[in-house]
Design an enzyme around this catalytic site. Structure first.
Site, PDB file in Angstrom:
ATOM      1  N   HIS A 112       0.842  -1.210   0.000  1.00 30.10           N
ATOM      2  CA  HIS A 112       0.000   0.000   0.000  1.00 30.10           C
ATOM      3  C   HIS A 112       0.871   1.253   0.000  1.00 30.10           C
ATOM      4  O   HIS A 112       0.675   2.168  -0.804  1.00 30.10           O
ATOM      5  CB  HIS A 112      -0.916  -0.029   1.226  1.00 30.10           C
ATOM      6  CG  HIS A 112      -1.884   1.100   1.309  1.00 30.10           C
ATOM      7  ND1 HIS A 112      -3.247   0.934   1.154  1.00 30.10           N
ATOM      8  CD2 HIS A 112      -1.707   2.436   1.542  1.00 30.10           C
ATOM      9  CE1 HIS A 112      -3.856   2.091   1.278  1.00 30.10           C
ATOM     10  NE2 HIS A 112      -2.942   3.028   1.521  1.00 30.10           N
ATOM     11  N   GLU A 113       1.845   1.281   0.896  1.00 29.27           N
ATOM     12  CA  GLU A 113       2.670   2.492   1.014  1.00 29.27           C
ATOM     13  C   GLU A 113       3.643   2.624  -0.153  1.00 29.27           C
ATOM     14  O   GLU A 113       3.982   3.742  -0.559  1.00 29.27           O
ATOM     15  CB  GLU A 113       3.416   2.490   2.352  1.00 29.27           C
ATOM     16  CG  GLU A 113       2.523   2.380   3.582  1.00 29.27           C
ATOM     17  CD  GLU A 113       1.401   3.417   3.624  1.00 29.27           C
ATOM     18  OE1 GLU A 113       1.544   4.495   2.994  1.00 29.27           O
ATOM     19  OE2 GLU A 113       0.372   3.150   4.278  1.00 29.27           O
ATOM     20  N   HIS A 116       1.962   4.485  -2.881  1.00 27.70           N
ATOM     21  CA  HIS A 116       2.062   5.933  -2.662  1.00 27.70           C
ATOM     22  C   HIS A 116       3.447   6.440  -3.069  1.00 27.70           C
ATOM     23  O   HIS A 116       3.577   7.493  -3.700  1.00 27.70           O
ATOM     24  CB  HIS A 116       1.815   6.275  -1.192  1.00 27.70           C
ATOM     25  CG  HIS A 116       0.407   6.076  -0.741  1.00 27.70           C
ATOM     26  ND1 HIS A 116      -0.685   6.398  -1.523  1.00 27.70           N
ATOM     27  CD2 HIS A 116      -0.108   5.594   0.427  1.00 27.70           C
ATOM     28  CE1 HIS A 116      -1.800   6.123  -0.868  1.00 27.70           C
ATOM     29  NE2 HIS A 116      -1.478   5.635   0.317  1.00 27.70           N
TER      30      HIS A 116
END
Length: 233
Positions: A112-113, A116
């Protein structure tokens, strides 16, 4: 300056170790801590064995944004509401060592990160001033990280048939935005709705929505083949 911006903490309140006014624990003491040691071990497994993470790390390297484990990841204590975060100011991924207890959870948070971080690399996201940029990256992270995969949702007792992926992604993106910005649910929902079609259908660098590890492995193999092909031209 607008009062709302003066009061905005951009989500840093969830990460007390990011507070520069707070004295930091010595690196030796921190590295010896049980939680930190477990977090570091699970991080190593994630970046070495998760096809999701491997693809993203390769894509970032190909884009000129190589990720270094010791520089770009940090295991820290957070409040009880978050599992991780991307600190755009330092280009660093925070992993909440007090809230991540299973390897599968670590794999999803790292993925997820990293999405980003990938967006930060390729799209020059204005994290602090443009809510649409933030919403788009949150939609992509929820959609591509496995956060809304059938097995993950089943473990939360959340499941449905018709457009469940879309509804899950909307819901998680909405919560993520409200966790880091002082914004009403109605305003956040409006922003998510505005950018949802294009951002939900942006599958870079996977090329598809990886609904499970098998899909992610296939996407990773395809990415490596393409990368080698273009490198040979």
């Amino acid at each position: 300056m607008d009062q709302a911006k003066q009061d905005e903490d951009y989500g840093y309140g969830h990460y007390p170790a990011r507070n520069t006014a707070r004295p930091k624990m010595s690196l030796i003491r921190e590295s010896l801590g049980t939680k930190n040691h477990k977090c570091q071990f699970m991080l190593t497994l994630a970046i070495e064995t998760s096809p999701y993470a491997q693809l993203l790390l390769s894509a970032m390297k190909s884009s000129g944004c190589e990720v270094f484990r010791d520089r770009h990841f940090s295991c820290e204590d957070c409040d009880g509401t978050v599992s991780g975060g991307f600190d755009a100011a330092s280009s660093q991924i925070v992993l909440c060592q007090n809230n991540i207890h299973q390897q599968s959870h670590m794999n999803r948070v790292v993925t997820h990160e990293l999405i980003h971080a990938f967006d930060h690399c390729r799209a020059h996201v204005d994290w602090f001033n443009n809510f649409r940029h933030l919403a788009c990256s949150e939609i992509r992270a929820a959609n591509l990280s496995g956060d809304c995969a059938f097995r993950t949702e089943l473990s939360r007792f959340n499941f449905g048939l018709k457009e469940h992926q879309q509804e899950c992604v909307r819901s998680r993106a909405l919560r993520s935005i409200q966790a880091v910005r002082k914004i009403s649910r109605e305003e956040a929902q409006k922003i998510v709705d505005e950018v949802f079609p294009s951002c939900f259908n942006d599958h870079a660098p996977f090329g598809r929505i990886p609904h499970g590890k098998k899909d992610a492995k296939f996407a990773y193999r395809e990415f490596v083949k393409r990368d080698r092909y273009y490198a040979s031209l």
